[in-house]
Design a protein around this motif. Sequence first.
Motif, PDB file in Angstrom:
ATOM      1  N   GLY A  12      65.058  24.435  55.836  1.00  0.00           N
ATOM      2  CA  GLY A  12      66.237  24.729  56.639  1.00  0.00           C
ATOM      3  C   GLY A  12      66.651  23.555  57.494  1.00  0.00           C
ATOM      4  N   ASN A  13      65.688  22.909  58.107  1.00  0.00           N
ATOM      5  CA  ASN A  13      66.014  21.773  58.972  1.00  0.00           C
ATOM      6  C   ASN A  13      66.532  20.584  58.179  1.00  0.00           C
ATOM      7  N   PHE A  14      65.878  20.272  57.082  1.00  0.00           N
ATOM      8  CA  PHE A  14      66.214  19.061  56.346  1.00  0.00           C
ATOM      9  C   PHE A  14      67.521  19.205  55.582  1.00  0.00           C
ATOM     10  N   PHE A  15      67.662  20.281  54.828  1.00  0.00           N
ATOM     11  CA  PHE A  15      68.848  20.437  53.990  1.00  0.00           C
ATOM     12  C   PHE A  15      69.978  21.161  54.709  1.00  0.00           C
ATOM     13  N   GLY A  16      69.653  22.091  55.586  1.00  0.00           N
ATOM     14  CA  GLY A  16      70.682  22.866  56.259  1.00  0.00           C
ATOM     15  C   GLY A  16      71.399  22.113  57.350  1.00  0.00           C
ATOM     16  N   GLN A  17      70.751  21.143  57.943  1.00  0.00           N
ATOM     17  CA  GLN A  17      71.386  20.448  59.067  1.00  0.00           C
ATOM     18  C   GLN A  17      72.587  19.633  58.628  1.00  0.00           C
ATOM     19  N   ASN A  18      72.606  19.156  57.423  1.00  0.00           N
ATOM     20  CA  ASN A  18      73.718  18.313  56.977  1.00  0.00           C
ATOM     21  C   ASN A  18      74.968  19.102  56.633  1.00  0.00           C
ATOM     22  N   VAL A  19      74.886  20.417  56.647  1.00  0.00           N
ATOM     23  CA  VAL A  19      76.066  21.239  56.399  1.00  0.00           C
ATOM     24  C   VAL A  19      76.940  21.309  57.656  1.00  0.00           C
ATOM     25  N   VAL A  20      76.348  21.084  58.822  1.00  0.00           N
ATOM     26  CA  VAL A  20      77.080  21.108  60.086  1.00  0.00           C
ATOM     27  C   VAL A  20      77.660  19.720  60.339  1.00  0.00           C
ATOM     28  N   ILE A  21      78.946  19.665  60.594  1.00  0.00           N
ATOM     29  CA  ILE A  21      79.639  18.374  60.705  1.00  0.00           C
ATOM     30  C   ILE A  21      79.093  17.511  61.842  1.00  0.00           C
ATOM     31  N   ALA A  22      78.769  18.120  62.971  1.00  0.00           N
ATOM     32  CA  ALA A  22      78.366  17.337  64.146  1.00  0.00           C
ATOM     33  C   ALA A  22      76.867  17.093  64.227  1.00  0.00           C
ATOM     34  N   SER A  23      76.143  17.316  63.151  1.00  0.00           N
ATOM     35  CA  SER A  23      74.694  17.114  63.203  1.00  0.00           C
ATOM     36  C   SER A  23      74.357  15.629  63.135  1.00  0.00           C
ATOM     37  N   ALA A  24      73.171  15.307  63.576  1.00  0.00           N
ATOM     38  CA  ALA A  24      72.730  13.918  63.620  1.00  0.00           C
ATOM     39  C   ALA A  24      72.649  13.307  62.223  1.00  0.00           C
ATOM     40  N   GLY A  25      72.232  14.099  61.240  1.00  0.00           N
ATOM     41  CA  GLY A  25      72.109  13.572  59.880  1.00  0.00           C
ATOM     42  C   GLY A  25      73.442  13.148  59.306  1.00  0.00           C
ATOM     43  N   VAL A  26      74.455  13.968  59.510  1.00  0.00           N
ATOM     44  CA  VAL A  26      75.793  13.638  58.996  1.00  0.00           C
ATOM     45  C   VAL A  26      76.336  12.403  59.700  1.00  0.00           C
ATOM     46  N   LEU A  27      76.172  12.355  61.007  1.00  0.00           N
ATOM     47  CA  LEU A  27      76.684  11.202  61.754  1.00  0.00           C
ATOM     48  C   LEU A  27      75.936   9.923  61.405  1.00  0.00           C
ATOM     49  N   LEU A  28      74.644  10.030  61.103  1.00  0.00           N
ATOM     50  CA  LEU A  28      73.871   8.863  60.675  1.00  0.00           C
ATOM     51  C   LEU A  28      74.363   8.347  59.326  1.00  0.00           C
ATOM     52  N   VAL A  29      74.569   9.265  58.383  1.00  0.00           N
ATOM     53  CA  VAL A  29      75.084   8.861  57.070  1.00  0.00           C
ATOM     54  C   VAL A  29      76.465   8.226  57.226  1.00  0.00           C
ATOM     55  N   LEU A  30      77.314   8.837  58.035  1.00  0.00           N
ATOM     56  CA  LEU A  30      78.666   8.319  58.246  1.00  0.00           C
ATOM     57  C   LEU A  30      78.633   6.917  58.852  1.00  0.00           C
ATOM     58  N   SER A  31      77.829   6.718  59.878  1.00  0.00           N
ATOM     59  CA  SER A  31      77.777   5.396  60.509  1.00  0.00           C
ATOM     60  C   SER A  31      77.184   4.345  59.570  1.00  0.00           C
ATOM     61  N   THR A  32      76.206   4.738  58.768  1.00  0.00           N
ATOM     62  CA  THR A  32      75.619   3.802  57.808  1.00  0.00           C
ATOM     63  C   THR A  32      76.644   3.388  56.758  1.00  0.00           C
ATOM     64  N   LEU A  33      77.396   4.360  56.248  1.00  0.00           N
ATOM     65  CA  LEU A  33      78.422   4.032  55.254  1.00  0.00           C
ATOM     66  C   LEU A  33      79.501   3.140  55.853  1.00  0.00           C
ATOM     67  N   GLN A  34      79.883   3.414  57.091  1.00  0.00           N
ATOM     68  CA  GLN A  34      80.908   2.588  57.735  1.00  0.00           C
ATOM     69  C   GLN A  34      80.409   1.168  57.979  1.00  0.00           C
ATOM     70  N   GLU A  35      79.148   1.020  58.335  1.00  0.00           N
ATOM     71  CA  GLU A  35      78.581  -0.319  58.519  1.00  0.00           C
ATOM     72  C   GLU A  35      78.532  -1.104  57.210  1.00  0.00           C
ATOM     73  N   LEU A  36      78.395  -0.371  56.107  1.00  0.00           N
ATOM     74  CA  LEU A  36      78.362  -1.021  54.799  1.00  0.00           C
ATOM     75  C   LEU A  36      79.761  -1.328  54.271  1.00  0.00           C
TER      76      LEU A  36
END
Length: 78
Positions: A12-36
Amino acid sequence: VKAISNSVENYGNFFGQNVVIASAGVLLVLSTLQELGIKNVDAYSIAISSIPMAIAAMIVSVIRNYLFDLQFKKLIDS
């Protein structure tokens, strides 16, 4: 039983957290992609893309728990 309980919580924590837009996992992926240099991705599209994996994790978890329940019942009955 404790290990199964912890693994279900991790699903639930690992896979479910990325379904929420404001979660840390989504924001980390977004910032990493933007840096690339990938600019045409937003948090909403990352969250939407995570839904199939969250559903698959839920299905695997349900099957695993059902099989564990069968084994546990056999252990108790014998």
